[in-house]
Design a protein around this motif. Structure first.
Motif, PDB file in Angstrom:
ATOM      1  N   SER A   1     -25.310  -0.678  13.646  1.00 11.79           N
ATOM      2  CA  SER A   1     -24.294  -0.573  14.698  1.00 11.79           C
ATOM      3  C   SER A   1     -22.965  -0.062  14.167  1.00 11.79           C
ATOM      4  CB  SER A   1     -24.080  -1.947  15.347  1.00 11.79           C
ATOM      5  OG  SER A   1     -23.647  -2.890  14.374  1.00 11.79           O
ATOM      6  N   ILE A   2     -22.920   0.253  12.882  1.00 10.35           N
ATOM      7  CA  ILE A   2     -21.674   0.743  12.296  1.00 10.35           C
ATOM      8  C   ILE A   2     -21.500   2.210  12.667  1.00 10.35           C
ATOM      9  CG2 ILE A   2     -20.410   1.160  10.156  1.00 10.35           C
ATOM     10  CD1 ILE A   2     -21.934  -1.127   8.898  1.00 10.35           C
ATOM     11  N   PRO A   3     -20.398   2.563  13.326  1.00 10.83           N
ATOM     12  CA  PRO A   3     -20.215   3.970  13.711  1.00 10.83           C
ATOM     13  C   PRO A   3     -19.896   4.841  12.509  1.00 10.83           C
ATOM     14  CG  PRO A   3     -18.289   2.687  14.293  1.00 10.83           C
ATOM     15  CD  PRO A   3     -19.311   1.702  13.794  1.00 10.83           C
ATOM     16  N   ASP A   4     -20.120   6.144  12.667  1.00 14.42           N
ATOM     17  CA  ASP A   4     -19.782   7.081  11.604  1.00 14.42           C
ATOM     18  C   ASP A   4     -18.271   7.051  11.340  1.00 14.42           C
ATOM     19  OD1 ASP A   4     -22.368   7.786  11.420  1.00 14.42           O
ATOM     20  OD2 ASP A   4     -22.204   9.717  12.442  1.00 14.42           O
ATOM     21  N   GLY A   5     -17.943   7.217  10.057  1.00 13.63           N
ATOM     22  CA  GLY A   5     -16.535   7.244   9.691  1.00 13.63           C
ATOM     23  C   GLY A   5     -15.934   5.888   9.450  1.00 13.63           C
ATOM     24  N   THR A   6     -16.741   4.834   9.456  1.00 10.75           N
ATOM     25  CA  THR A   6     -16.223   3.496   9.175  1.00 10.75           C
ATOM     26  C   THR A   6     -16.055   3.317   7.664  1.00 10.75           C
ATOM     27  OG1 THR A   6     -17.335   2.599  11.128  1.00 10.75           O
ATOM     28  CG2 THR A   6     -16.626   1.022   9.450  1.00 10.75           C
ATOM     29  N   ILE A   7     -14.962   2.704   7.256  1.00  6.61           N
ATOM     30  CA  ILE A   7     -14.689   2.485   5.838  1.00  6.61           C
ATOM     31  C   ILE A   7     -15.587   1.360   5.329  1.00  6.61           C
ATOM     32  CG2 ILE A   7     -12.924   2.070   4.110  1.00  6.61           C
ATOM     33  CD1 ILE A   7     -12.507   4.573   5.863  1.00  6.61           C
ATOM     34  N   LEU A   8     -16.448   1.707   4.353  1.00  6.92           N
ATOM     35  CA  LEU A   8     -17.338   0.720   3.762  1.00  6.92           C
ATOM     36  C   LEU A   8     -16.766   0.115   2.491  1.00  6.92           C
ATOM     37  CD1 LEU A   8     -20.759   2.567   4.208  1.00  6.92           C
ATOM     38  CD2 LEU A   8     -19.729   0.840   5.690  1.00  6.92           C
ATOM     39  N   ARG A   9     -16.195   0.948   1.648  1.00  9.90           N
ATOM     40  CA  ARG A   9     -15.646   0.457   0.383  1.00  9.90           C
ATOM     41  C   ARG A   9     -14.352   1.203   0.058  1.00  9.90           C
ATOM     42  NH1 ARG A   9     -20.670   1.295  -1.564  1.00  9.90           N
ATOM     43  NH2 ARG A   9     -19.922   2.752  -3.159  1.00  9.90           N
ATOM     44  N   GLU A  10     -13.607   0.552  -0.789  1.00 12.32           N
ATOM     45  CA  GLU A  10     -12.329   1.097  -1.222  1.00 12.32           C
ATOM     46  C   GLU A  10     -12.440   1.439  -2.702  1.00 12.32           C
ATOM     47  OE1 GLU A  10      -7.815  -0.174   0.062  1.00 12.32           O
ATOM     48  OE2 GLU A  10      -9.084  -1.662  -0.913  1.00 12.32           O
ATOM     49  N   VAL A  11     -12.364   2.731  -3.023  1.00 10.45           N
ATOM     50  CA  VAL A  11     -12.431   3.158  -4.416  1.00 10.45           C
ATOM     51  C   VAL A  11     -11.064   3.024  -5.068  1.00 10.45           C
ATOM     52  CG1 VAL A  11     -12.970   5.094  -5.957  1.00 10.45           C
ATOM     53  CG2 VAL A  11     -14.335   4.707  -3.898  1.00 10.45           C
ATOM     54  N   LYS A  12     -10.035   3.400  -4.337  1.00 10.30           N
ATOM     55  CA  LYS A  12      -8.663   3.285  -4.837  1.00 10.30           C
ATOM     56  C   LYS A  12      -7.798   2.796  -3.690  1.00 10.30           C
ATOM     57  CE  LYS A  12      -5.230   5.913  -7.480  1.00 10.30           C
ATOM     58  NZ  LYS A  12      -4.911   7.257  -8.063  1.00 10.30           N
ATOM     59  N   ARG A  13      -7.143   1.677  -3.915  1.00 16.34           N
ATOM     60  CA  ARG A  13      -6.399   1.030  -2.833  1.00 16.34           C
ATOM     61  C   ARG A  13      -5.168   1.835  -2.444  1.00 16.34           C
ATOM     62  NH1 ARG A  13      -5.316  -5.328  -3.224  1.00 16.34           N
ATOM     63  NH2 ARG A  13      -7.599  -5.185  -3.047  1.00 16.34           N
ATOM     64  N   GLY A  14      -4.915   1.885  -1.158  1.00 11.80           N
ATOM     65  CA  GLY A  14      -3.703   2.512  -0.642  1.00 11.80           C
ATOM     66  C   GLY A  14      -2.621   1.471  -0.417  1.00 11.80           C
ATOM     67  N   PHE A  15      -1.372   1.940  -0.364  1.00 15.25           N
ATOM     68  CA  PHE A  15      -0.250   1.009  -0.221  1.00 15.25           C
ATOM     69  C   PHE A  15       0.792   1.577   0.746  1.00 15.25           C
ATOM     70  CE2 PHE A  15      -2.114  -0.406  -4.155  1.00 15.25           C
ATOM     71  CZ  PHE A  15      -1.930  -1.778  -4.130  1.00 15.25           C
ATOM     72  N   LEU A  16       1.519   0.635   1.364  1.00 19.52           N
ATOM     73  CA  LEU A  16       2.628   0.953   2.250  1.00 19.52           C
ATOM     74  C   LEU A  16       3.924   0.464   1.616  1.00 19.52           C
ATOM     75  CD1 LEU A  16       1.086  -0.219   5.661  1.00 19.52           C
ATOM     76  CD2 LEU A  16       1.194   2.126   4.794  1.00 19.52           C
ATOM     77  N   HIS A  17       4.999   1.209   1.874  1.00 20.44           N
ATOM     78  CA  HIS A  17       6.333   0.797   1.415  1.00 20.44           C
ATOM     79  C   HIS A  17       7.278   0.825   2.603  1.00 20.44           C
ATOM     80  CE1 HIS A  17      10.277   1.727  -0.823  1.00 20.44           C
ATOM     81  NE2 HIS A  17      10.045   0.436  -0.897  1.00 20.44           N
ATOM     82  N   ASN A  18       7.788  -0.347   2.960  1.00 23.69           N
ATOM     83  CA  ASN A  18       8.647  -0.471   4.151  1.00 23.69           C
ATOM     84  C   ASN A  18       7.938   0.036   5.400  1.00 23.69           C
ATOM     85  OD1 ASN A  18      10.887  -1.628   2.854  1.00 23.69           O
ATOM     86  ND2 ASN A  18      11.702   0.374   2.288  1.00 23.69           N
ATOM     87  N   GLY A  19       6.622  -0.180   5.463  1.00 24.72           N
ATOM     88  CA  GLY A  19       5.860   0.243   6.630  1.00 24.72           C
ATOM     89  C   GLY A  19       5.446   1.703   6.621  1.00 24.72           C
ATOM     90  N   GLU A  20       5.899   2.466   5.629  1.00 25.13           N
ATOM     91  CA  GLU A  20       5.536   3.868   5.527  1.00 25.13           C
ATOM     92  C   GLU A  20       4.554   4.065   4.377  1.00 25.13           C
ATOM     93  OE1 GLU A  20       9.033   6.185   5.150  1.00 25.13           O
ATOM     94  OE2 GLU A  20       9.835   5.625   7.125  1.00 25.13           O
ATOM     95  N   LEU A  21       3.754   5.118   4.502  1.00 26.55           N
ATOM     96  CA  LEU A  21       2.702   5.354   3.520  1.00 26.55           C
ATOM     97  C   LEU A  21       3.319   5.692   2.163  1.00 26.55           C
ATOM     98  CD1 LEU A  21      -0.347   5.643   3.037  1.00 26.55           C
ATOM     99  CD2 LEU A  21      -0.091   8.077   3.557  1.00 26.55           C
ATOM    100  N   LEU A  22       2.882   4.944   1.148  1.00 24.64           N
ATOM    101  CA  LEU A  22       3.312   5.208  -0.223  1.00 24.64           C
ATOM    102  C   LEU A  22       2.217   5.924  -0.999  1.00 24.64           C
ATOM    103  CD1 LEU A  22       5.317   4.867  -2.562  1.00 24.64           C
ATOM    104  CD2 LEU A  22       4.301   2.613  -2.997  1.00 24.64           C
ATOM    105  N   ARG A  23       0.971   5.475  -0.847  1.00 26.86           N
ATOM    106  CA  ARG A  23      -0.155   6.112  -1.521  1.00 26.86           C
ATOM    107  C   ARG A  23      -1.379   6.013  -0.624  1.00 26.86           C
ATOM    108  NH1 ARG A  23      -2.517   3.925  -7.191  1.00 26.86           N
ATOM    109  NH2 ARG A  23      -3.665   2.530  -5.796  1.00 26.86           N
ATOM    110  N   VAL A  24      -2.110   7.118  -0.485  1.00 21.55           N
ATOM    111  CA  VAL A  24      -3.305   7.128   0.360  1.00 21.55           C
ATOM    112  C   VAL A  24      -4.412   6.327  -0.318  1.00 21.55           C
ATOM    113  CG1 VAL A  24      -2.712   9.348   1.367  1.00 21.55           C
ATOM    114  CG2 VAL A  24      -4.158   9.265  -0.677  1.00 21.55           C
ATOM    115  N   ALA A  25      -5.287   5.821   0.500  1.00 22.11           N
ATOM    116  CA  ALA A  25      -6.439   5.079  -0.012  1.00 22.11           C
ATOM    117  C   ALA A  25      -7.621   6.039  -0.168  1.00 22.11           C
ATOM    118  CB  ALA A  25      -6.802   3.950   0.947  1.00 22.11           C
ATOM    119  N   GLU A  26      -8.352   5.901  -1.278  1.00 23.72           N
ATOM    120  CA  GLU A  26      -9.575   6.664  -1.501  1.00 23.72           C
ATOM    121  C   GLU A  26     -10.748   5.765  -1.125  1.00 23.72           C
ATOM    122  OE1 GLU A  26      -9.580   8.095  -5.472  1.00 23.72           O
ATOM    123  OE2 GLU A  26      -7.779   9.332  -5.199  1.00 23.72           O
TER     124      GLU A  26
END
Length: 238
Positions: free
Chosen positions: A203-228
């Motif tokens: 039942s998992i739709p396509d494009g669902t995030i299964l695992r995080e290879v590299k964690r993403g982070f936010l700074h003051n609510g804005e994107l600091l680094r994208v997640a892989e």
């Protein structure tokens, strides 16, 4: 061009009017003195000379007042020009100050961003060490010899504590992890580095995030680094 308006002091104006009135009265007495003895005529002649002197002095005074009025007007024009120059200079200084503040804020933001990204890179390395230490020994001999295992455990604990302190430092700079697991792929915040096929009945739709290879982070609510991330994709029957 209109002549400048001359304003006299009230006392000076009253004195001039009185002198002028007295001069007119003396002139009238002089006209009545025709046919009188020579000594009276001579006295009236002196009165006539005094009236001419008075009128001459009034003309000189009027000229001086006009000159002073022109000088005052020139001084006022110079003061106005100086005020305009001073205001324009102040406005330029204000604009330069605002521009300098914006540049300083931009430089500070870029410096802080680079510093935080360097801390995140260090965190990735510590996280890799903690994850590697948490794996069980790969050989039967390693499990039989407890010494190296205890040393590895203590080393892992030190890395875990260091990682925790680093996370606290990042939190103090308002840096938060970007939650992605179970979310639908957001290309603005996530980069796909792998795809895993999901079962046909999943039942998992396509494009669902299964695992995080590299964690993403936010700074003051804005994107600091994208997640892989690794996303799901349903298998197709052929």
């Amino acid at each position: 061009m209109n002549s400048p308006v001359i304003v006299l002091d009230p006392e000076e104006r009253e004195r001039l009017v009185d002198d002028f009135r007295n001069g007119l009265e003396r002139a009238a007495r002089h006209r009545e003195a025709w046919g009188r003895p020579d000594d009276e005529a001579a006295g009236d002649a002196e009165t006539s000379v005094d009236l001419a002197t008075l009128l001459s002095e009034m003309a000189v005074l009027k000229s001086e007042l006009r000159l002073q009025s022109r000088q005052f007007k020139n001084t006022l024009d110079e003061l106005r020009a100086f005020g305009n120059d001073l205001r324009q200079h102040s406005e330029r200084l204000q604009r330069d100050l605002e521009r300098a503040r914006e540049q300083a804020a931009s430089i500070q933001g870029q410096t802080e961003r680079q510093f935080l990204l360097a801390l995140l890179d260090l965190r990735d390395r510590l996280q890799s060490g903690v994850d590697a230490a948490a794996r069980p020994p790969s050989s039967f001999l390693a499990r039989l010899v407890p010494g190296p295992a205890r040393f590895a455990a203590s080393l892992a604990e030190g890395q875990r504590l260091t990682l925790q302190r680093l996370d606290d430092l990042l939190a103090s700079h308002r840096v938060r992890p970007l939650p992605v697991l179970g979310e639908i792929l957001d290309p603005q915040r996530m980069r796909v580095v792998g795809v895993e096929a999901a079962g046909g009945s999943s039942s998992i739709p396509d494009g669902t995030i299964l695992r995080e290879v590299k964690r993403g982070f936010l700074h003051n609510g804005e994107l600091l680094r994208v997640a892989e991330v690794i996303v799901s994709k349903k298998a197709t029957n052929t």
